[in-house]
Design an enzyme around this catalytic site. Structure first.
Site, PDB file in Angstrom:
ATOM      1  N   SER A   1       0.650  -1.253  -0.049  1.00 40.97           N
ATOM      2  CA  SER A   1       0.032  -0.041   0.102  1.00 40.97           C
ATOM      3  C   SER A   1       1.019   1.183  -0.014  1.00 40.97           C
ATOM      4  O   SER A   1       1.796   1.402  -0.862  1.00 40.97           O
ATOM      5  CB  SER A   1      -0.942  -0.021   1.110  1.00 40.97           C
TER       6      SER A   1
ATOM      7  N   ASP B   1      -2.616   6.116  -3.796  1.00 40.01           N
ATOM      8  CA  ASP B   1      -1.423   5.645  -3.366  1.00 40.01           C
ATOM      9  C   ASP B   1      -1.098   4.735  -4.247  1.00 40.01           C
ATOM     10  O   ASP B   1      -1.579   4.451  -5.269  1.00 40.01           O
ATOM     11  CB  ASP B   1      -1.941   5.041  -1.849  1.00 40.01           C
TER      12      ASP B   1
ATOM     13  N   ASP C   1      -1.033   1.502  -4.883  1.00 40.17           N
ATOM     14  CA  ASP C   1      -1.796   0.345  -5.253  1.00 40.17           C
ATOM     15  C   ASP C   1      -3.066   0.707  -5.703  1.00 40.17           C
ATOM     16  O   ASP C   1      -4.108   0.019  -6.132  1.00 40.17           O
ATOM     17  CB  ASP C   1      -1.793  -0.943  -4.317  1.00 40.17           C
TER      18      ASP C   1
ATOM     19  N   ASP D   1      -5.825   2.137  -4.454  1.00 41.47           N
ATOM     20  CA  ASP D   1      -7.113   1.704  -3.664  1.00 41.47           C
ATOM     21  C   ASP D   1      -7.637   2.799  -2.867  1.00 41.47           C
ATOM     22  O   ASP D   1      -8.676   2.928  -2.686  1.00 41.47           O
ATOM     23  CB  ASP D   1      -6.870   0.460  -2.768  1.00 41.47           C
TER      24      ASP D   1
END
Length: 612
Positions: A172, A324, A326, A328
Site C-alpha cells: 500500500s 496511493d 496500489d 485503492d
C-alpha cells in the site's frame, strides 16, 4: 561456506552465547535456530552463518525477532533476503503455499482458480511470479497480470474470472523498504473468518514447498497471462456507476509513482475528463517513489501534494488528486478562494462523496429506506447524518478494515448497497468489487467538483453547506510508532494502560465513558466500572467519550493491523447555527482538538516512561 554439521554446531553455540550476553532475544534465537536447523531453509544457511560469524546480532535481531504474522488479510513488512520477521522469497512462498493448501481443503476442488497481481514496489514482480508458481505447483489454475495493476482491479478480477482466491503483492502506502501479500477469497474481498484462521494454520505448517518453473508453467497453461481484456471490463464497470454527464473540470492527477495510471487516470480519460492532466514527475512507476516528499507515498499526508502546487496553479487546477501506490485510496487538495490548495482528510472526502451519491440518486428516485451506506467505527459520524437525511440506512458499527464493509455488502444484499467509506481514504460504490477503489472515488470526486464548479462553488463550499445543515464535524488522528520487539511490547503496554488505568481527563475535559470492543464492555469513567455489555464486533478497539461545552468528544484507540504503531482518532461534533457562526465554531473546535491531542500525547509519553 557450505552446510555441515560442524558449522551448524558452531553457529548454534554462537547464537546461545548472544542470548546469554543479551545481544539477541530469546524469540529471535528460536526463529534463527529453526532456520539454521530445518532442511527447507538450507539455501539460506550460508548467509545466516556469515552474519553470525560477523557478530552482527543487531541485524539478526531485526530479521528474526518474530515470525512475520499472517494476519486476517495477509502479511506486510520490511523486505530482506532472509529472516522470519521480513518479506522475502521464503515468507512469500509460505504465504502462497498456505493459501493453496487451505483453498483446496475448503473448496474440495483439485484445481481451484487463482488470480495474482502486483504493484510497482521493489521485488513485487518477482514476488508475484513466485506466488503464481507456488500456487500452480499445488495444482491451481493461475491468472497472472502481465505487469503492475491496482488492488481494486485484483478484487474485480477474482469475481470476473470466477476465481476461488486472489493475491495482491503490495504494501500500500508504506515506505520503499516494505512489501506485502494480501489474500482474497472468492467474493473478491480480503479473507475473513473462518478462512483467515484456516490459511494461517496452513502457513504455519509449511515445510518443503513445491515449485514449478515459471516459463514452463506458462507454456503448459498452468499460468495464464491476463491484462487488457480484464482492464477494460473493470473500467466499464466503474464507468457504469457515473452519476452525471458534466465533465468540465480543470484538475491535476498523480499516481505517486504507483499503478494509478492503469485505473484512475484511465477511468478519467475514458470518462471524458479532458481537463484533467497527469502529473508527469510522479507518473513513472518506481518503487523508490523518488519525487514524493520523504519517499512516503501516502495521500493522507498533505506533503505529497506539495510538488503539484506549482503545476496546478499554472493550469488553473481546481483540485489536485493523488492515489496511493496500489491505487485503492484517493486523496485530494481543493483550491480555496485565495488560490491556495487545502488538503482534505479521508473523513471529509467520505462525507462529500456520500452526499454526492445520495443527492444524485435521490434526484433519480431510485433509493428506498432499505438502501444503505456503510462506514467503520472510526469514520466521521457526519456520514451517518447525511445518510439519515436521505432516508436510507446507515451501518456504522464495523471494525477498521474495508473487508468488513465488503462482508456487510454481501450480508445485507449488494443490490441495495449505496456507498461505503472509511477514514483512511477508502471508498466504494457499485457491486463490481469488494475492496476500496480509488477508481470510483476519482470518478465521483471529479463529477462532484465539476458540477459544483458550474455553480461557482468548490468542494470546500459544499462542505460548509453540510456543516450548516448537520453541525460542524472535525476529526484528526495521530500515531505512536513503536518498532521491533520492544515496540511490540510498548503497544501492548499502552493498550493495557488505556484499559486498566485510562486518563481521567484530557485538556481539562473529563472522560465519562469507554466502549471496549476487546472486552465487550461499556465502562463508566473515571471509576472504570462496567455498566453494560457491548455486543459484536470483537476487536482491539477502545472508544472514549466526553462532553465539552456542548460539544461531543470521542477518542478511539487501536493498534495498527499493518504497521508497527498504535493509532489515535479524535472526533468532535459541535452545533453550528447559521453560516455566519461557522468561522467561530470552526476556530473553537480546532483549538479543542489541538489541546486534546497535545494532552493525550503527554499522557502517552508519561505512561511509556513510567514503564521503562
Amino acid at each position: 561456506m557450505a552446510y555441515s554439521e560442524e558449522k551448524l554446531r558452531h553457529a548454534l553455540q554462537d547464537v546461545q552465547q548472544a542470548v546469554a550476553s543479551e545481544h539477541l532475544s530469546t524469540a529471535a534465537a528460536e526463529n534463527l535456530t529453526h532456520w539454521l536447523k530445518e532442511p527447507p531453509y538450507r539455501r539460506y544457511f550460508d548467509d545466516i552463518a556469515a552474519t553470525i560469524d560477523a557478530g552482527d546480532f543487531s541485524t539478526l535481531e531485526d530479521l528474526f525477532w518474530q515470525q512475520i504474522p499472517f494476519g486476517t488479510g495477509g502479511r506486510r513488512g520490511k523486505m530482506s533476503e532472509f529472516g522470519s520477521a521480513t518479506m522475502n522469497a521464503r515468507t512469500i512462498a509460505e504465504s502462497a503455499h498456505g493459501l493453496a493448501v487451505y483453498c483446496k481443503q475448503a473448496t474440495g476442488s483439485e484445481q481451484p482458480r487463482a488470480v495474482v497481481a502486483c504493484d510497482t514496489r521493489h521485488r513485487s514482480l518477482e514476488f508475484s511470479r513466485l506466488t503464481a508458481t507456488t500456487l500452480a505447483a499445488h495444482g491451481l489454475k493461475v491468472y497472472l497480470f502481465e505487469s503492475h495493476r491496482s488492488t481494486p482491479l485484483l478484487s474485480f478480477a477474482v469475481r470476473h474470472l470466477g476465481c476461488d482466491v486472489g493475491v495482491m503483492l503490495t504494501a500500500s502506502h508504506n515506505p520503499p523498504s516494505d512489501n506485502g501479500f494480501k489474500a482474497y477469497w472468492s467474493t473478491g474481498g480480503q479473507v475473513l473468518p473462518p478462512h483467515d484462521a484456516g490459511i494461517i494454520e496452513c502457513v504455519k505448517s509449511a515445510g518443503e514447498i513445491p515449485e514449478v518453473d515459471y516459463e514452463q508453467a506458462v507454456e503448459q497453461g498452468q499460468i495464464e497471462i491476463v491484462g487488457e481484456a480484464v482492464d477494460n471490463a473493470y473500467i466499464d464497470s466503474v464507468l457504469a456507476q457515473s452519476l452525471t454527464a458534466e465533465r468540465r473540470l480543470s484538475a491535476l492527477y498523480s499516481p505517486l509513482h504507483g499503478v494509478g495510471a492503469t485505473n484512475c487516470f484511465a477511468i478519467l480519460q475514458r470518462a471524458g475528463f479532458d481537463g484533467i492532466e497527469l502529473f508527469e514527475p510522479h507518473s513513472t512507476p518506481d518503487g523508490d517513489f523518488p519525487n514524493v516528499p520523504g519517499h512516503l507515498p501516502n495521500p493522507e499526508r498533505p506533503q505529497v501534494f506539495e510538488p503539484m502546487f506549482e503545476r496546478g496553479a499554472e493550469i488553473g487546477a481546481e483540485v489536485l488528486l493523488a492515489s496511493d501506490p496500489d491505487a485503492d485510496r484517493l486523496g485530494v487538495c481543493v483550491r480555496d478562494r485565495d488560490g491556495k490548495y487545502v488538503h482534505l482528510t479521508g473523513n471529509r472526502i467520505g462525507a462529500l462523496l456520500t452526499d454526492y451519491v445520495l443527492r444524485k440518486r435521490s434526484a433519480r428516485g431510485d433509493l428506498s429506506p432499505q438502501h444503505y451506506v456503510i462506514e467503520t467505527l472510526v469514520t466521521t459520524p457526519l456520514v451517518g447524518d447525511i445518510a439519515r437525511s436521505h432516508n436510507v440506512r446507515i451501518i456504522d458499527d464495523l471494525l477498521v478494515g474495508f473487508k468488513y464493509i465488503a462482508q456487510t455488502m454481501d450480508a445485507e444484499g449488494p443490490d441495495r448497497f449505496v456507498f461505503g467509506t472509511e477514514e483512511s481514504l477508502g471508498y466504494l460504490a457499485g457491486q463490481y468489487a469488494r475492496d476500496k477503489d480509488a477508481g470510483i472515488a476519482v470518478l465521483y470526486l471529479a463529477e462532484c467538483a465539476a458540477e459544483l464548479s458550474q455553480e461557482g462553488k468548490s468542494l470546500l463550499d459544499r462542505l460548509d453547506e453540510l456543516y450548516v445543515e448537520h453541525g460542524y464535524y472535525l476529526e484528526d488522528q495521530f500515531s505512536k510508532i513503536c518498532e521491533g520487539s520492544e515496540g511490540s511490547r510498548q503497544i501492548a503496554a499502552l493498550m493495557s494502560a488505556f484499559r486498566l488505568t485510562p486518563p481521567k481527563e484530557v485538556a481539562g475535559v473529563t472522560l465519562t465513558r469507554v466502549r471496549d470492543f476487546g472486552q465487550h464492555e461499556i465502562r463508566n469513567l473515571p471509576v472504570n466500572e462496567v455498566v453494560d455489555e457491548l455486543p459484536a464486533p470483537q476487536g482491539n478497539l477502545l472508544i472514549f467519550e466526553a462532553e465539552a461545552d456542548g460539544r461531543t468528544l470521542r477518542i478511539a484507540v487501536r493498534p495498527s493491523g499493518t504497521e508497527p504503531k498504535i493509532k489515535f482518532y479524535l472526533f468532535v461534533q459541535a452545533d453550528c447555527g447559521s453560516a455566519e457562526d461557522l468561522p467561530q465554531v470552526k476556530a473553537s473546535t480546532e483549538k479543542l482538538v489541538a489541546d486534546v491531542e497535545k494532552s493525550l500525547g503527554e499522557w502517552i509519553d508519561g505512561t511509556l516512561a513510567g514503564q521503562a
